[in-house]
Write an enzyme that holds these catalytic residues in place. Sequence first.
Site, short mmCIF file in Angstrom:
data_model
loop_
_atom_site.label_atom_id
_atom_site.label_comp_id
_atom_site.label_asym_id
_atom_site.label_seq_id
_atom_site.Cartn_x
_atom_site.Cartn_y
_atom_site.Cartn_z
N CYS A 230 0.86 -1.19 0.00
CA CYS A 230 0.00 0.00 0.00
C CYS A 230 0.90 1.24 0.00
O CYS A 230 1.27 1.75 1.05
CB CYS A 230 -0.91 -0.02 1.23
SG CYS A 230 -2.19 1.24 1.22
N CYS B 229 -7.83 5.33 -7.70
CA CYS B 229 -7.26 5.95 -6.52
C CYS B 229 -7.33 7.47 -6.63
O CYS B 229 -6.99 8.03 -7.67
CB CYS B 229 -5.81 5.51 -6.33
SG CYS B 229 -5.03 6.19 -4.85
#
Length: 423
Positions: A160, A354
Amino acid sequence: MSHIVILGAGTGGMPAAYEMKEMVGKNHEITVINERDYFQFVPSNPWIAVGWRERDDITFPIRSYLEKKGINFIAQRVIEIDAENNSLTLANNETVDYDYLIITTGPRLAFDEVPGSGPHNGFTTSICTTTHAEEAYKQFKNLCENPGHIIIGAMPGASCFGPAYEFAFIVDCALRKLKIRDKIPMTFVTSEPYIGHLGLGGVGDSKSMLESDLRKHHIKFITNAKTTHIEEGKMYIDELTEDGQLKKNHQLDFNMAMMLPAFKGVDPVANVEGLCNPRGFVIVDENQRSKKYANIFSAGVCIAIPPIEQTPVATGAPKTGYMIESMVTAIVHNINDEINGKPVNTTATWNAICLADMGDTGAAFVALPQIPPRNLVWFKKGKWVHAAKVAFEKYFIRKMKKGTSEPIYEKYILKTLGIEKLK
């Protein structure tokens, strides 16, 4: 009547509970089990860590909102899953039986893999939980009072990377607003083979755009960085070449370090025989169902997805919000179909979307599908992304309190980005 238990009440578990209840109605019982009694909106943690948000802005107590929708809630940690007998054991030694289990626990933060790392008995901080972000804010305030070097980045095995980039640019913006940016050197240290890899093999021009932004903001960077251990105020890093050989040893002094850890599966899930891969992530088929236990489904960060590609320092593939939303919806439809004697055939859409805040601007990307080669790659920057990220925060929290199950990414975010619905 079937009893459907959802383990975990984060950005996957809460929507799963609402969608499941809406789908099956009063004829079946739904129970959510979570070790904390509150919901936390994790994407806002970088703002917590510089004082732009407070805990009450991004958390709320879970019980009343679930119970209002007729969903049971148990605030306990699960210590054992007996998958053969469809039973969970809680930390208070009570047991909960289930007909179907949905695992949305999120990860275990593997700080132990790098000695000296982490906010507990270590020397680095984190933004992985709201509590960690609050501790990071204390360190940020101390940094402002006692200026020095700050390191931000991601450990070997991390998957991440977006929040690390976000935090670097948010810190830069916060320091500029305080007019002390010139007193605080910054270094971005990442296990990615290059800036903008993101665990996705790059998305469009992410490499050149993010490298340019780091340089414009006077943030040095080290890629292929294998952080080996950390001492108080000092980080030890092996920088590797493209073929995995040692290129350079770094010993960086720091006043503050925020390093995202690698993830593993939480212990009670990882301990179930045949359920997970060696790192404790749930192995699922195309319908989000366990390959060994037909009544166990899983979604989110806790499922097993292989890395996009082999890299000199280990990197994992991220599980982004749109993917999680799609996985949850697939699970809900599949369980409902099985309850009603229909074939299970709904699959998730593994696309990556995102919205990354950068303090006073932002970056948005779409990768369709997440794993290359791709049908669509889209990467844009602008102040509008910052505004969109704020709006997303407000809307998602409101949705969780209201208990609705509409698909945020399909209905709002893709429209905001000017992209047609992804097939």
